[in-house]
Design a protein around this motif. Structure first.
Motif, PDB file in Angstrom:
ATOM      1  N   GLU A 114       0.199 -16.133  66.765  1.00 31.09           N
ATOM      2  CA  GLU A 114       1.307 -15.634  67.574  1.00 31.09           C
ATOM      3  C   GLU A 114       2.229 -14.733  66.751  1.00 31.09           C
ATOM      4  OE1 GLU A 114       2.492 -14.907  71.004  1.00 31.09           O
ATOM      5  OE2 GLU A 114       1.570 -16.893  71.068  1.00 31.09           O
ATOM      6  N   ALA A 115       2.493 -15.147  65.518  1.00 29.27           N
ATOM      7  CA  ALA A 115       3.383 -14.362  64.655  1.00 29.27           C
ATOM      8  C   ALA A 115       2.806 -12.981  64.367  1.00 29.27           C
ATOM      9  CB  ALA A 115       3.648 -15.106  63.349  1.00 29.27           C
ATOM     10  N   SER A 116       1.473 -12.898  64.261  1.00 28.83           N
ATOM     11  CA  SER A 116       0.844 -11.601  64.002  1.00 28.83           C
ATOM     12  C   SER A 116       1.108 -10.640  65.153  1.00 28.83           C
ATOM     13  CB  SER A 116      -0.659 -11.764  63.793  1.00 28.83           C
ATOM     14  OG  SER A 116      -0.940 -12.517  62.638  1.00 28.83           O
ATOM     15  N   GLY A 117       0.893 -11.111  66.376  1.00 29.08           N
ATOM     16  CA  GLY A 117       1.111 -10.251  67.526  1.00 29.08           C
ATOM     17  C   GLY A 117       2.555  -9.802  67.642  1.00 29.08           C
ATOM     18  N   ILE A 118       3.491 -10.738  67.466  1.00 33.02           N
ATOM     19  CA  ILE A 118       4.909 -10.401  67.592  1.00 33.02           C
ATOM     20  C   ILE A 118       5.339  -9.450  66.479  1.00 33.02           C
ATOM     21  CG2 ILE A 118       7.248 -11.354  67.442  1.00 33.02           C
ATOM     22  CD1 ILE A 118       6.115 -13.883  68.821  1.00 33.02           C
ATOM     23  N   GLY A 119       4.994  -9.790  65.238  1.00 29.03           N
ATOM     24  CA  GLY A 119       5.401  -8.969  64.107  1.00 29.03           C
ATOM     25  C   GLY A 119       4.824  -7.567  64.170  1.00 29.03           C
ATOM     26  N   LEU A 120       3.546  -7.454  64.540  1.00 30.12           N
ATOM     27  CA  LEU A 120       2.915  -6.138  64.593  1.00 30.12           C
ATOM     28  C   LEU A 120       3.455  -5.297  65.752  1.00 30.12           C
ATOM     29  CD1 LEU A 120      -0.791  -7.013  63.698  1.00 30.12           C
ATOM     30  CD2 LEU A 120       0.924  -5.907  62.246  1.00 30.12           C
ATOM     31  N   ARG A 121       3.730  -5.916  66.886  1.00 34.26           N
ATOM     32  CA  ARG A 121       4.313  -5.147  67.988  1.00 34.26           C
ATOM     33  C   ARG A 121       5.671  -4.575  67.584  1.00 34.26           C
ATOM     34  NH1 ARG A 121       1.731  -9.045  71.173  1.00 34.26           N
ATOM     35  NH2 ARG A 121       3.565 -10.409  71.185  1.00 34.26           N
ATOM     36  N   GLN A 122       6.464  -5.373  66.870  1.00 34.51           N
ATOM     37  CA  GLN A 122       7.763  -4.878  66.422  1.00 34.51           C
ATOM     38  C   GLN A 122       7.609  -3.759  65.399  1.00 34.51           C
ATOM     39  OE1 GLN A 122       9.698  -8.372  64.887  1.00 34.51           O
ATOM     40  NE2 GLN A 122      10.080  -9.262  66.917  1.00 34.51           N
ATOM     41  N   ALA A 123       6.613  -3.892  64.535  1.00 34.74           N
ATOM     42  CA  ALA A 123       6.460  -2.946  63.432  1.00 34.74           C
ATOM     43  C   ALA A 123       5.746  -1.664  63.844  1.00 34.74           C
ATOM     44  CB  ALA A 123       5.708  -3.604  62.281  1.00 34.74           C
TER      45      ALA A 123
ATOM     46  N   THR B 270       6.742   1.926  70.138  1.00 33.85           N
ATOM     47  CA  THR B 270       7.924   1.113  69.843  1.00 33.85           C
ATOM     48  C   THR B 270       9.136   1.791  70.478  1.00 33.85           C
ATOM     49  OG1 THR B 270       8.446   2.324  67.813  1.00 33.85           O
ATOM     50  CG2 THR B 270       6.917   0.459  67.624  1.00 33.85           C
ATOM     51  N   PRO B 271      10.246   1.070  70.608  1.00 30.76           N
ATOM     52  CA  PRO B 271      11.453   1.695  71.181  1.00 30.76           C
ATOM     53  C   PRO B 271      11.917   2.934  70.422  1.00 30.76           C
ATOM     54  CG  PRO B 271      11.680  -0.682  71.185  1.00 30.76           C
ATOM     55  CD  PRO B 271      10.421  -0.380  70.420  1.00 30.76           C
ATOM     56  N   THR B 272      11.656   2.968  69.118  1.00 31.95           N
ATOM     57  CA  THR B 272      12.074   4.133  68.326  1.00 31.95           C
ATOM     58  C   THR B 272      11.047   5.254  68.350  1.00 31.95           C
ATOM     59  OG1 THR B 272      11.053   3.304  66.275  1.00 31.95           O
ATOM     60  CG2 THR B 272      13.327   2.601  66.747  1.00 31.95           C
ATOM     61  N   GLY B 273       9.839   4.944  68.834  1.00 33.24           N
ATOM     62  CA  GLY B 273       8.769   5.926  68.793  1.00 33.24           C
ATOM     63  C   GLY B 273       8.173   6.109  67.416  1.00 33.24           C
ATOM     64  N   LYS B 274       8.547   5.229  66.489  1.00 30.99           N
ATOM     65  CA  LYS B 274       8.039   5.308  65.128  1.00 30.99           C
ATOM     66  C   LYS B 274       7.649   3.913  64.642  1.00 30.99           C
ATOM     67  CE  LYS B 274      10.491   9.448  63.566  1.00 30.99           C
ATOM     68  NZ  LYS B 274      11.268  10.058  62.452  1.00 30.99           N
ATOM     69  N   ALA B 275       6.989   3.876  63.482  1.00 26.69           N
ATOM     70  CA  ALA B 275       6.738   2.595  62.815  1.00 26.69           C
ATOM     71  C   ALA B 275       8.054   2.117  62.228  1.00 26.69           C
ATOM     72  CB  ALA B 275       5.691   2.770  61.718  1.00 26.69           C
ATOM     73  N   ASN B 276       8.365   0.834  62.430  1.00 29.05           N
ATOM     74  CA  ASN B 276       9.687   0.327  62.091  1.00 29.05           C
ATOM     75  C   ASN B 276       9.673  -0.544  60.838  1.00 29.05           C
ATOM     76  OD1 ASN B 276      11.047   1.425  64.401  1.00 29.05           O
ATOM     77  ND2 ASN B 276      10.040  -0.155  65.631  1.00 29.05           N
ATOM     78  N   PHE B 277      10.486  -0.162  59.870  1.00 28.67           N
ATOM     79  CA  PHE B 277      10.725  -1.035  58.732  1.00 28.67           C
ATOM     80  C   PHE B 277      11.599  -2.206  59.159  1.00 28.67           C
ATOM     81  CE2 PHE B 277       9.337   2.501  56.087  1.00 28.67           C
ATOM     82  CZ  PHE B 277       8.776   1.858  54.991  1.00 28.67           C
ATOM     83  N   PHE B 278      11.467  -3.306  58.434  1.00 28.64           N
ATOM     84  CA  PHE B 278      12.252  -4.520  58.656  1.00 28.64           C
ATOM     85  C   PHE B 278      13.070  -4.778  57.405  1.00 28.64           C
ATOM     86  CE2 PHE B 278      12.247  -9.216  57.871  1.00 28.64           C
ATOM     87  CZ  PHE B 278      13.139  -9.575  58.872  1.00 28.64           C
TER      88      PHE B 278
END
Length: 764
Positions: free
Chosen positions: A185-194, A619-627
């Motif tokens: 589950e964490a993989s799906g959530i983390g990758l969707r955000q990133a 993603t909402p930013t249209g880019k790959a997102n750093f955390f």
């Protein structure tokens, strides 16, 4: 006595030990000849998809690959042993509960639908139509559809999973507790955000092009052995393989490929890991943060000296958001903090970072050693950050690669098994089938268990799997299941979930992956699955069914759906009789399945497009997102260390099991034979306890919620594992995993971060 129990570890994974184990499994199942013939059809274009794992199949040549786990899975399913009505008449449910998981499933394949009879405490045979009618009647009479829980195991096909979600949403709920809730589950959530996609970005052929492969929290030798062949080939051509794993695992050290004739004849093997680091449990995020810190230091030094940049500034500038904030967070993280939390030295972390910086193309792959912690989503975001730095996403030989376990756990999610469905998917369902879909989010696994315990859930239907043994807090889950008005388990063999009946309880036997599935016209039906590389391919059974009374998973779902909802909106019998019709509905409602029925006929199937692999970021930013989050304030390992007598426990598989299915009692890669109640512990920790390898202890859960959790009579085994970390097998140790401890955002049980202590077993 210790000599009998603790033996010599295999010198390498695979090799003659794997061949001997396969022969033993085939003989034990009573299907040596038929099992061997069946294996020749595994992963073949005109055969069945191996139920052993979700690792991809080769693009070129024959898709048959020798795999010990595959042989075990196939022989387990193709056994000649049968759990008939006579078996259930002979044993009460109370008696069967005393059997271990291994002993229970050894009784073989289920042959008839069975209904629990409380007065006799036994299961009695029941006609299919009567079972469907009673199940449908109970579901229709619940006060709300939300009082029912619909569990799915990753063994279900795309067709079965899609039909299941359609039935449940027409019924009126999004209660879809799923096995993925407990693993990736964490993989799906983390990758969707990133990166805007919840799946890995690599193909199998990328492993042929990678200069370096980072393997985190993963043991492919036991969990997905075919991956070792790809790692071996990478190592032979000179790719560096960097492993981060608290436990020294034989498959990541050396592998002898059973298909490599010279290696087998000479008794040789291939070194897999070029670098092997053993972080503390929960320390992976700190280790990756440390590598990023080393990369930034090298970047600064290179620019100061007038040398070429280390970072991929073109990628960062065009494709990434939040880089400056991440750089500031890394700069603010001290080496002392990184070393303390990871358990690794700065030298080791910088050495690993040098491998990364020296490689043009890098793959990072991980499994549940990363995903079953409180901070797993943050760890996956950190891995993504690290890979962004040098543009290692969206180019050949590079990318992110979460490796799922069960053969179609990824596909089940793709076709709609999700307690939080996207609005676009529900809109498509409504348009295709002409109904109003439920929009309220449903229960995941932990939510379903909570609803069972507080009485708000009244019914449970399990599409495969062994819910009672796969879930945490075993005693509470047993209580939860027994609270219910209805429990239904769709299965191939008896398991412990069947022995915790509600007021009304059914066991519904289904066809296995290897068995022929005929429709009313006598034509063999084909199902489809999706592997970890997003390849969708067909699977057609070749063996005669274990019993003439078996139905397919699709047929069982259709029978329950018709009895519950009727056929006004959906003709369930028509869909069950022609899986191409189900695939046509999938094509109409889920992007990427265009021309599904035609493309499924190609030898390897087809690829579901991953936008992030093409550097398109949904993603909402249209880019790959750093955390830019900070490291955890403390891990369970750090907390345990302050108490001295407490330890951080991780649960994992033995080499003779797959998920909750136990094939045997040996774990030859770790040198354990004939027993499963073991705790692996560092020799210095043994000494500090005043104990010796072989001593018996009770393992005490130390979660502060007032619930007593004890796993009695476990044997301590001296092992190469970091001090303060211990490990042992699930499902036996799931009793210690608290329901109240779950990953941030993922809600996944923290099975790799369990606080425990030990007390001498006075009964030993």
């Amino acid at each position: 006595m210790n000599e009998i129990f603790i033996g010599k570890k295999s010198s390498a994974a695979g090799g003659w030990g794997a061949l001997k184990s396969c022969g033993k499994q085939l003989l034990q199942s009573g299907s040596a000849l038929s099992g061997a013939r069946t294996m020749l059809k595994a992963n073949q274009p005109n055969g069945f998809d191996c139920p052993g794992c979700a690792w991809g199949d080769p693009e070129h040549g024959s898709s048959f690959e020798f795999c010990e786990n595959g042989v075990k899975a196939v022989s387990w399913e193709a056994t000649q042993k049968r759990a008939t009505p006579a078996f259930f008449a002979k044993h009460t449910v109370s008696e069967l509960r005393k059997l271990s998981d291994y002993e229970l499933e050894l009784n073989g394949r289920l042959t008839h639908p069975m209904r629990y009879d409380a007065p006799s405490d036994t299961y009695l045979p029941v006609a299919w139509e009567d079972a469907f009618a009673e199940i449908g009647g109970i579901l229709k009479n619940l006060n709300s559809p939300d009082q029912a829980e619909f569990y799915t195991s990753g063994r279900a096909s795309n067709e079965a999973a899609y039909l299941y979600q359609l039935f449940v949403r027409l019924y009126g709920t999004n209660n879809f507790p799923d096995c993925s809730n407990m693993c990736h589950e964490a993989s799906g959530i983390g990758l969707r955000q990133a990166i805007g996609a919840g799946k890995g970005t690599v193909l199998l052929e990328d492993f042929e092009k990678a200069d370096a492969i980072f393997v985190l929290g993963q043991n492919p030798g036991t969990n997905h052995p075919r991956m070792l062949g790809d790692l071996r080939r990478a190592a032979i051509r000179g790719a560096e393989i960097v492993v981060f794993n608290p436990v020294r695992e034989r498959g990541l050290e050396r592998f002898s490929d059973p298909q490599a004739k010279l290696e087998m004849l000479s008794g040789g093997s291939t070194d897999i890991a070029s670098h092997y680091y053993q972080p503390l449990l929960g320390g992976d995020m700190a280790a990756v943060r440390g590598m990023s810190k080393a990369v930034f230091a090298a970047e600064d030094a290179a620019l100061a000296a007038g040398h070429p940049a280390v970072l991929d500034h073109d990628f960062l500038g065009e494709h990434c958001e939040g880089f400056a904030e991440y750089r500031a967070t890394v700069d603010a993280t001290s080496w002392d903090e990184i070393e303390d939390q990871s358990g690794l030295s700065r030298h080791d972390i910088e050495q690993a970072a040098n491998v990364y910086m020296s490689a043009e193309n890098v793959i990072c792959t991980w499994a549940m050693g990363v995903t079953q912690h409180l901070h797993s989503v943050a760890t996956i975001r950190e891995i993504s950050n690290f890979m962004f730095l040098r543009g290692n996403i969206g180019k050949p030989g590079a990318g992110l690669c979460p490796v799922r376990g069960h053969s179609n756990v990824q596909g089940d999610r793709t076709v709609g098994i999700n307690e939080k469905p996207a609005d676009a998917f529900l809109d498509a369902l409504e348009k295709e089938f002409g109904f109003t879909a439920p929009r309220k989010h449903g229960h995941n696994v932990l939510g379903a268990i909570g609803a069972m315990l507080d009485g708000s859930a009244k019914a449970f239907i399990g599409l495969g799997g062994n819910f009672a043994r796969a879930t945490p807090d075993s005693a509470l889950v047993a209580k939860a299941l027994k609270n219910l008005k209805l429990t239904v388990n769709i299965a191939t063999k008896p398991n412990h979930s069947h022995l915790m009946p509600g007021e009304v309880s059914f066991i519904l036997p289904c066809l296995g992956r290897t068995e022929i599935d005929l429709n009313s016209a006598g034509q063999s039906q084909v199902v489809s699955v999706e592997d970890s590389m997003s390849m969708v391919h067909g699977s057609a059974g070749i063996n005669r069914p274990a019993s003439p009374y078996l139905l397919s998973e699709v047929g069982i779902i259709a029978g329950i759906a018709e009895a519950t909802l009727g056929t006004k909106t959906v003709s369930w019998p028509a869909l069950a009789d022609d899986y191409e019709r189900i695939r046509s509905h999938i094509e109409a409602t889920i992007p990427g399945f265009d021309d599904y029925n035609t493309r499924l006929r190609t030898p390897r199937g087809f690829l579901l497009r991953n936008s992030a692999a093409h550097r398109e970021w949904n993603t909402p930013t249209g880019k790959a997102n750093f955390f830019a989050g900070t490291l955890p304030a403390s891990t369970v390992h750090q907390q345990a260390r302050t108490a001295q007598t407490r330890f951080a426990l991780q649960t994992f598989r033995s080499h003779d099991q797959y998920n909750t299915t136990v094939y045997g009692l040996d774990d030859r890669y770790r040198g354990v034979y004939g027993e499963r109640n073991v705790i692996f512990i560092h020799p210095d920790d043994l000494a500090s306890l005043g104990a010796q390898s072989g001593d018996r202890v009770n393992v005490i859960g130390e979660y502060d919620d007032g619930i007593e959790r004890i796993a009695p009579n476990f044997r301590l085994v001296s092992y190469d594992i970091p001090r303060g970390s211990v490990a042992g097998y699930y499902p036996e140790l799931n009793v210690l995993v608290p329901l109240g401890s779950a990953g941030d955002q993922s809600d996944t049980p923290t099975s790799k971060s369990v606080m425990v202590s030990f007390q001498k077993d006075t009964a030993a």
